[in-house]
Design an enzyme around this catalytic site. Structure first.
Site, PDB file in Angstrom:
ATOM      1  N   TRP A 187      14.591  37.921  -2.512  1.00 30.76           N
ATOM      2  CA  TRP A 187      15.308  36.731  -2.046  1.00 30.76           C
ATOM      3  C   TRP A 187      15.506  36.860  -0.555  1.00 30.76           C
ATOM      4  O   TRP A 187      15.886  37.925  -0.054  1.00 30.76           O
ATOM      5  CB  TRP A 187      16.681  36.598  -2.719  1.00 30.76           C
ATOM      6  CG  TRP A 187      17.537  35.568  -2.040  1.00 30.76           C
ATOM      7  CD1 TRP A 187      17.452  34.218  -2.163  1.00 30.76           C
ATOM      8  CD2 TRP A 187      18.579  35.821  -1.086  1.00 30.76           C
ATOM      9  NE1 TRP A 187      18.369  33.606  -1.346  1.00 30.76           N
ATOM     10  CE2 TRP A 187      19.078  34.567  -0.668  1.00 30.76           C
ATOM     11  CE3 TRP A 187      19.134  36.972  -0.529  1.00 30.76           C
ATOM     12  CZ2 TRP A 187      20.103  34.436   0.263  1.00 30.76           C
ATOM     13  CZ3 TRP A 187      20.155  36.848   0.405  1.00 30.76           C
ATOM     14  CH2 TRP A 187      20.635  35.593   0.776  1.00 30.76           C
ATOM     15  N   GLU A 228      13.000  34.653  -5.835  1.00 26.28           N
ATOM     16  CA  GLU A 228      14.241  33.930  -6.100  1.00 26.28           C
ATOM     17  C   GLU A 228      14.507  32.858  -5.050  1.00 26.28           C
ATOM     18  O   GLU A 228      14.525  33.135  -3.852  1.00 26.28           O
ATOM     19  CB  GLU A 228      15.403  34.934  -6.104  1.00 26.28           C
ATOM     20  CG  GLU A 228      16.773  34.313  -6.288  1.00 26.28           C
ATOM     21  CD  GLU A 228      17.888  35.350  -6.250  1.00 26.28           C
ATOM     22  OE1 GLU A 228      19.061  34.961  -6.384  1.00 26.28           O
ATOM     23  OE2 GLU A 228      17.582  36.562  -6.078  1.00 26.28           O
ATOM     24  N   LYS A 230      16.813  29.233  -3.686  1.00 31.42           N
ATOM     25  CA  LYS A 230      18.199  28.830  -3.496  1.00 31.42           C
ATOM     26  C   LYS A 230      18.228  27.382  -3.021  1.00 31.42           C
ATOM     27  O   LYS A 230      17.301  26.915  -2.358  1.00 31.42           O
ATOM     28  CB  LYS A 230      18.858  29.740  -2.451  1.00 31.42           C
ATOM     29  CG  LYS A 230      20.375  29.785  -2.503  1.00 31.42           C
ATOM     30  CD  LYS A 230      20.902  30.934  -1.660  1.00 31.42           C
ATOM     31  CE  LYS A 230      22.403  31.119  -1.857  1.00 31.42           C
ATOM     32  NZ  LYS A 230      22.927  32.275  -1.116  1.00 31.42           N
ATOM     33  N   ASP A 261      18.905  32.142 -10.394  1.00 31.28           N
ATOM     34  CA  ASP A 261      20.302  32.532 -10.241  1.00 31.28           C
ATOM     35  C   ASP A 261      21.158  31.333 -10.625  1.00 31.28           C
ATOM     36  O   ASP A 261      20.991  30.242 -10.075  1.00 31.28           O
ATOM     37  CB  ASP A 261      20.576  32.954  -8.799  1.00 31.28           C
ATOM     38  CG  ASP A 261      21.984  33.508  -8.601  1.00 31.28           C
ATOM     39  OD1 ASP A 261      22.947  32.812  -8.967  1.00 31.28           O
ATOM     40  OD2 ASP A 261      22.111  34.620  -8.042  1.00 31.28           O
ATOM     41  N   HIS A 264      22.689  29.227  -7.806  1.00 30.57           N
ATOM     42  CA  HIS A 264      21.867  28.737  -6.707  1.00 30.57           C
ATOM     43  C   HIS A 264      21.403  27.300  -6.867  1.00 30.57           C
ATOM     44  O   HIS A 264      20.569  26.832  -6.095  1.00 30.57           O
ATOM     45  CB  HIS A 264      20.649  29.645  -6.520  1.00 30.57           C
ATOM     46  CG  HIS A 264      20.982  30.951  -5.881  1.00 30.57           C
ATOM     47  ND1 HIS A 264      20.031  31.857  -5.471  1.00 30.57           N
ATOM     48  CD2 HIS A 264      22.181  31.509  -5.572  1.00 30.57           C
ATOM     49  CE1 HIS A 264      20.625  32.923  -4.952  1.00 30.57           C
ATOM     50  NE2 HIS A 264      21.926  32.735  -5.008  1.00 30.57           N
ATOM     51  N   HIS A 288      19.637  35.893 -12.802  1.00 29.39           N
ATOM     52  CA  HIS A 288      20.848  36.434 -12.206  1.00 29.39           C
ATOM     53  C   HIS A 288      21.989  35.597 -12.768  1.00 29.39           C
ATOM     54  O   HIS A 288      22.216  34.463 -12.330  1.00 29.39           O
ATOM     55  CB  HIS A 288      20.803  36.350 -10.681  1.00 29.39           C
ATOM     56  CG  HIS A 288      20.035  37.464 -10.053  1.00 29.39           C
ATOM     57  ND1 HIS A 288      19.919  37.627  -8.696  1.00 29.39           N
ATOM     58  CD2 HIS A 288      19.347  38.501 -10.609  1.00 29.39           C
ATOM     59  CE1 HIS A 288      19.200  38.710  -8.440  1.00 29.39           C
ATOM     60  NE2 HIS A 288      18.844  39.249  -9.584  1.00 29.39           N
ATOM     61  N   ASP A 296      27.759  28.241  -5.036  1.00 26.38           N
ATOM     62  CA  ASP A 296      27.379  29.648  -5.156  1.00 26.38           C
ATOM     63  C   ASP A 296      28.487  30.599  -4.716  1.00 26.38           C
ATOM     64  O   ASP A 296      28.398  31.238  -3.671  1.00 26.38           O
ATOM     65  CB  ASP A 296      26.117  29.886  -4.324  1.00 26.38           C
ATOM     66  CG  ASP A 296      25.554  31.286  -4.505  1.00 26.38           C
ATOM     67  OD1 ASP A 296      25.736  31.851  -5.588  1.00 26.38           O
ATOM     68  OD2 ASP A 296      24.953  31.797  -3.554  1.00 26.38           O
ATOM     69  N   ASP A 298      29.701  33.070  -6.832  1.00 23.65           N
ATOM     70  CA  ASP A 298      29.511  34.357  -7.510  1.00 23.65           C
ATOM     71  C   ASP A 298      30.772  34.902  -8.154  1.00 23.65           C
ATOM     72  O   ASP A 298      31.135  36.065  -7.961  1.00 23.65           O
ATOM     73  CB  ASP A 298      28.931  35.387  -6.540  1.00 23.65           C
ATOM     74  CG  ASP A 298      27.456  35.135  -6.240  1.00 23.65           C
ATOM     75  OD1 ASP A 298      26.678  35.045  -7.196  1.00 23.65           O
ATOM     76  OD2 ASP A 298      27.098  35.012  -5.061  1.00 23.65           O
ATOM     77  N   ASP A 328      24.912  39.083 -11.479  1.00 19.23           N
ATOM     78  CA  ASP A 328      25.022  38.988 -10.034  1.00 19.23           C
ATOM     79  C   ASP A 328      26.312  38.264  -9.670  1.00 19.23           C
ATOM     80  O   ASP A 328      26.360  37.039  -9.652  1.00 19.23           O
ATOM     81  CB  ASP A 328      23.814  38.248  -9.448  1.00 19.23           C
ATOM     82  CG  ASP A 328      23.834  38.250  -7.924  1.00 19.23           C
ATOM     83  OD1 ASP A 328      24.664  38.962  -7.343  1.00 19.23           O
ATOM     84  OD2 ASP A 328      23.014  37.533  -7.316  1.00 19.23           O
TER      85      ASP A 328
END
Length: 421
Positions: A187, A228, A230, A261, A264, A288, A296, A298, A328
């Protein structure tokens, strides 16, 4: 402390209830036991790593909170991982980044090689876990104007190309030493804060850089690459070079895994819908699993609707064999080890609940246009005693049941975390 006899009694009742629907709970637990989650080491130290821990985080990454007990050394980080893994059912993998090399002398990112991950391989062998790799394209002075592999400057691109090549050597080393395929995830944070004139040039440079990194062939028994995308990031709000469509096409055309992800994508998009659209064409997926709150951020993974949709899609469409499930997230407002345990156990619970369904019968009802049965059964399943099956799964795997694991965390805090400087 939950009494063992109560767990087993509850499980027998649950087993009979599910059997009436044609669901074998023992088979579901056996299936779940085979799934290895890839836990992210960076939850334990807020993504500082060991190469340049004082370097400010870049690439749109930020960690909030200052809960005591952060890991500052390799020994502290692996000790914390030991504690977390002991509270999660099954045997799993751990994801690393270039940042987490343990070197004998100071090295730059492009100088780090397999010899600098011997510490991790020795630890993984003792723990019986696998290792996955992530190439670090952030937190370095050579992230110039938010560009790395797509930079207009050849010197910058060449530096990061070398970092990528070294990362592949490391991942191949993991696979050979541990006898488990290591996924090597790529990424990059490249993009523009405001509207660019040239949108194609950076993507052509990224393709050229990635192709050079991946030119050398490695045995996929040891390692495989994933790319990956985004939607956007902090500092690249207007244009992301490595967008989702870019990497979707790159993965299909180059035979790579596509990394999705959960944080993302646009908040209104359901990432689980992407799986069945990609899988007929692609090599496989790397996930992820994260929890976005207003995009995003997380957050620690919980068993919410988004996670349930992800696991149901994987189970119902028989995609588990071609999907690597990684975690993640990073949260420094709570106990960092507890965050690992909460996120991993939530993911396993969601997978188990997805498995505890008469999937083939429901598919047949759907083929027969019997949408009444489909809706009725899936609604009834929501109140079935899946929790009793989860408790039995924990019992069989010698990990604490219910919230009993929290006692271990609190004791570890007193004995270890709160004593760290």
């Amino acid at each position: 402390m939950v009494k063992t006899e109560n767990i087993e009694k509850a499980y027998q009742v649950a087993k009979e209830r599910y059997a009436q629907l044609g669901v074998d709970t023992d088979a579901a637990m056996e299936q779940l036991k085979k799934i290895k989650l890839s836990m992210h080491c960076w939850q334990g130290d807020d993504i500082h790593g060991f190469l340049n821990p004082e370097q400010e985080l870049t690439g749109g990454i930020g960690v909030s909170g200052d809960y005591p007990g952060i890991a500052k050394t390799p020994e502290q980080l692996t000790a914390d991982l030991d504690k977390a893994l002991a509270l999660i059912p099954g045997k799993h993998k751990v994801q690393l980044h270039t940042l987490y090399a343990v070197t004998k002398q100071k090295k730059d990112f492009n100088e780090v090689g397999p010899e600098d991950f011997e510490y991790w391989v020795d630890w993984a062998k003792k723990q019986g876990v696998g290792l996955d790799m992530n190439t670090t394209f952030f937190s370095h002075p050579n992230v110039k104007h938010n560009f790395t592999l797509a930079s207009p400057e050849k010197e910058i691109r060449d530096y990061w190309i070398e970092v990528g090549k070294k990362s592949r050597e490391i991942a191949n080393y993991f696979g050979k030493e541990l006898g488990q395929q290591a996924v090597n995830n790529f990424w990059i944070p490249d993009g523009f804060k405001d509207n660019p004139i040239d949108k194609q040039g950076p993507r052509e440079r990224l393709i050229e850089s990635l192709d050079e990194i991946f030119a050398k062939k490695y045995d996929e028994k040891n390692t495989i690459e994933a790319v990956e995308g985004k939607l956007f990031g902090t500092g690249i709000e207007s244009y992301t070079v490595g967008s989702h469509l870019f990497y979707n096409n790159y993965a299909i055309s180059r035979g790579k895994l596509w990394t999705i992800d959960a944080g993302h994508w646009h908040p209104t998009e359901d990432v689980s819908d992407k799986f069945s659209a990609f899988m007929p064409f692609g090599k496989g997926l790397m996930l992820h699993v994260s929890r976005p709150v207003r995009w995003d951020s997380d957050h620690v993974v919980i068993m919410d609707d988004a996670l349930l949709r992800i696991t149901r899609s994987l189970v119902r469409d028989n995609q588990l064999d071609r999907t690597n499930i990684g975690l993640d997230f990073f949260d420094a407002t709570i106990n960092r080890i507890a965050a690992w345990v909460i996120g991993a156990r939530a993911t396993q619970k969601a997978l188990l609940q997805a498995m505890l369904a008469p999937i083939e019968q429901l598919k047949q009802a759907e083929l027969n246009y019997d949408f009444t049965t489909r809706l009725a059964v899936t609604e009834e399943l929501k109140s079935y005693p899946f929790g009793a099956v989860w408790d039995e799964f924990c019992l069989q795997n010698d990990v604490p049941v219910g919230t009993d694991w929290l006692n271990d965390i609190h004791q570890y805090e007193k004995d270890v975390l709160f004593k760290r400087n």
